[in-house]
Scaffold this active site. Structure first.
Site, PDB file in Angstrom:
ATOM      1  N   ASN A  10       2.269   9.439 -30.420  1.00 42.95           N
ATOM      2  CA  ASN A  10       1.964   8.173 -29.751  1.00 42.95           C
ATOM      3  C   ASN A  10       0.463   8.137 -29.506  1.00 42.95           C
ATOM      4  O   ASN A  10      -0.038   8.795 -28.593  1.00 42.95           O
ATOM      5  CB  ASN A  10       2.748   8.116 -28.430  1.00 42.95           C
ATOM      6  N   LYS A  12      -1.355   5.781 -28.453  1.00 36.17           N
ATOM      7  CA  LYS A  12      -1.772   4.902 -27.343  1.00 36.17           C
ATOM      8  C   LYS A  12      -2.963   4.057 -27.817  1.00 36.17           C
ATOM      9  O   LYS A  12      -2.992   3.653 -28.970  1.00 36.17           O
ATOM     10  CB  LYS A  12      -2.081   5.736 -26.100  1.00 36.17           C
ATOM     11  N   HIS A  95       7.834   2.788 -22.630  1.00 32.97           N
ATOM     12  CA  HIS A  95       6.974   3.909 -22.247  1.00 32.97           C
ATOM     13  C   HIS A  95       6.560   3.748 -20.789  1.00 32.97           C
ATOM     14  O   HIS A  95       6.362   2.624 -20.320  1.00 32.97           O
ATOM     15  CB  HIS A  95       5.741   3.950 -23.161  1.00 32.97           C
ATOM     16  N   GLU A  97       3.833   4.048 -19.347  1.00 31.92           N
ATOM     17  CA  GLU A  97       2.588   3.287 -19.151  1.00 31.92           C
ATOM     18  C   GLU A  97       2.854   1.784 -19.243  1.00 31.92           C
ATOM     19  O   GLU A  97       2.203   0.989 -18.571  1.00 31.92           O
ATOM     20  CB  GLU A  97       1.533   3.752 -20.169  1.00 31.92           C
ATOM     21  N   GLU A 167      10.349  11.707 -20.602  1.00 31.97           N
ATOM     22  CA  GLU A 167       8.947  11.991 -20.327  1.00 31.97           C
ATOM     23  C   GLU A 167       8.691  11.910 -18.824  1.00 31.97           C
ATOM     24  O   GLU A 167       8.514  10.808 -18.282  1.00 31.97           O
ATOM     25  CB  GLU A 167       8.049  10.956 -21.013  1.00 31.97           C
ATOM     26  N   GLY A 173      -0.222  13.439 -20.044  1.00 33.81           N
ATOM     27  CA  GLY A 173      -1.685  13.465 -20.062  1.00 33.81           C
ATOM     28  C   GLY A 173      -2.306  14.321 -18.974  1.00 33.81           C
ATOM     29  O   GLY A 173      -3.505  14.258 -18.730  1.00 33.81           O
ATOM     30  N   SER A 213       2.499  16.296 -22.224  1.00 35.88           N
ATOM     31  CA  SER A 213       1.635  17.457 -22.464  1.00 35.88           C
ATOM     32  C   SER A 213       2.237  18.475 -23.444  1.00 35.88           C
ATOM     33  O   SER A 213       2.105  19.682 -23.252  1.00 35.88           O
ATOM     34  CB  SER A 213       1.262  18.137 -21.137  1.00 35.88           C
TER      35      SER A 213
HETATM   36  P1  PGA Z   1       0.745  13.370 -23.626  1.00 35.57           P
HETATM   37  O1  PGA Z   1       1.480  11.925 -23.712  1.00 35.57           O
HETATM   38  O2  PGA Z   1       1.296  14.203 -24.744  1.00 35.57           O
HETATM   39  O3  PGA Z   1      -0.720  13.067 -23.773  1.00 35.57           O
HETATM   40  O4  PGA Z   1       1.089  13.943 -22.292  1.00 35.57           O
HETATM   41  C1  PGA Z   1       2.840  11.822 -24.021  1.00 35.57           C
HETATM   42  C2  PGA Z   1       3.269  10.363 -24.022  1.00 35.57           C
HETATM   43  O5  PGA Z   1       2.817   9.612 -23.147  1.00 35.57           O
HETATM   44  O6  PGA Z   1       4.062   9.922 -24.867  1.00 35.57           O
END
Ligand code: PGA
Length: 251
Positions: A10, A12, A95, A97, A167, A173, A213
């Protein structure tokens, strides 16, 4: 029953056109022998560029969001038909976000899943708890209720096409990964819920990913758990070397 591992990147709001081309030039030649299914999800503006480059390879393409309607007065939105036309194979839905910054709700997640399936797009549906919920001990109830609302009026035939991604928001992140055992606990509970609400057969077919992560250093341990079928990866999917290391965890 063995489920094929799926590693989805992903991106983003990262990787412009030049970076997308550079990524693919370096990543694609290495992917021929990968046994895991690999998906990249660039921003909308680079989907056509990526589609053109991955044609004829085993790498699949996903979008990061979509509207549930086919067309109309929805400024700034992209429809499932438009994604299918590119062609995208997958679409990330709900997601955290999107839920957090763009007021995505469980009922719109449900509408988007149904709409994606109508267009032959495979939804990657994200669920997960906040740090407060984790500390309060309400993780399981919260995540299972997100799953239940996402699946409202979805048949078992439709459910077979859906991928879930668990998640934990506090792990996205932040560099803090849920322990493999904690991730397995939640993902195992999602699978049990599907077995109870639908049937054992579909529960064994549905792939459930972990996200938050995920890095080359922790992928093996996560994938060692019985119910974890792959990873949804943000930061570590942006560079070809780290993403390839994740995709080749079995080799
Ligand atoms: P990350 O993001 O691997 O940077 O923690 C995962 C995601 O939001 O899908």
């Amino acid at each position: 029953m063995s489920r094929r591992p799926l590693i989805a990147g992903n991106w983003k709001m990262n990787n412009n056109k030049r970076e997308t081309l550079d990524f693919l030039a370096s990543f694609l030649p290495k992917t021929e022998k990968l046994t895991a299914e690999v998906v990249i999800c660039p921003p909308f503006t680079n989907l056509y560029t990526a589609a053109d480059k991955i044609k004829g390879t085993a790498v699949k393409l996903g979008a990061q969001n979509m509207h549930w309607e086919e067309e109309g007065a929805f400024t700034g939105e992209v429809s499932p038909g438009m994604l299918k036309e590119i062609p995208c194979d997958y679409v990330i839905i709900g997601h955290s976000e999107r839920r957090q910054y763009f007021a995505e709700m469980d009922d719109t997640v449900n509408k988007k899943i149904k709409s994606a399936l109508r267009y032959g797009l495979l939804p990657i549906v994200c669920v997960g708890e906040s740090l407060v919920q984790r500390e309060e001990g309400t993780t399981m109830a919260w995540v299972l209720s997100q799953v239940e609302k996402a699946l409202k009026d979805i048949t078992s035939e439709q459910l077979e096409q859906i991928v879930f991604a668990y998640e934990p928001i506090w792990a996205i992140g932040t560099g803090k990964t849920a322990s493999a055992a904690d991730a397995q606990e939640v993902i195992g509970a999602i699978r049990k819920k599907i077995a109870k609400d639908y049937n054992q057969d579909v529960a064994e077919k549905v792939r459930i990913l972990y996200g938050g992560s995920v890095k080359p250093e922790n992928i093996k341990e996560l994938m060692g758990e019985a119910d974890i079928d792959g990873a949804l990866v943000g930061g570590a999917s942006l560079k070809p070397d780290s993403f390839y290391a994740l995709c080749s965890f079995q080799h």
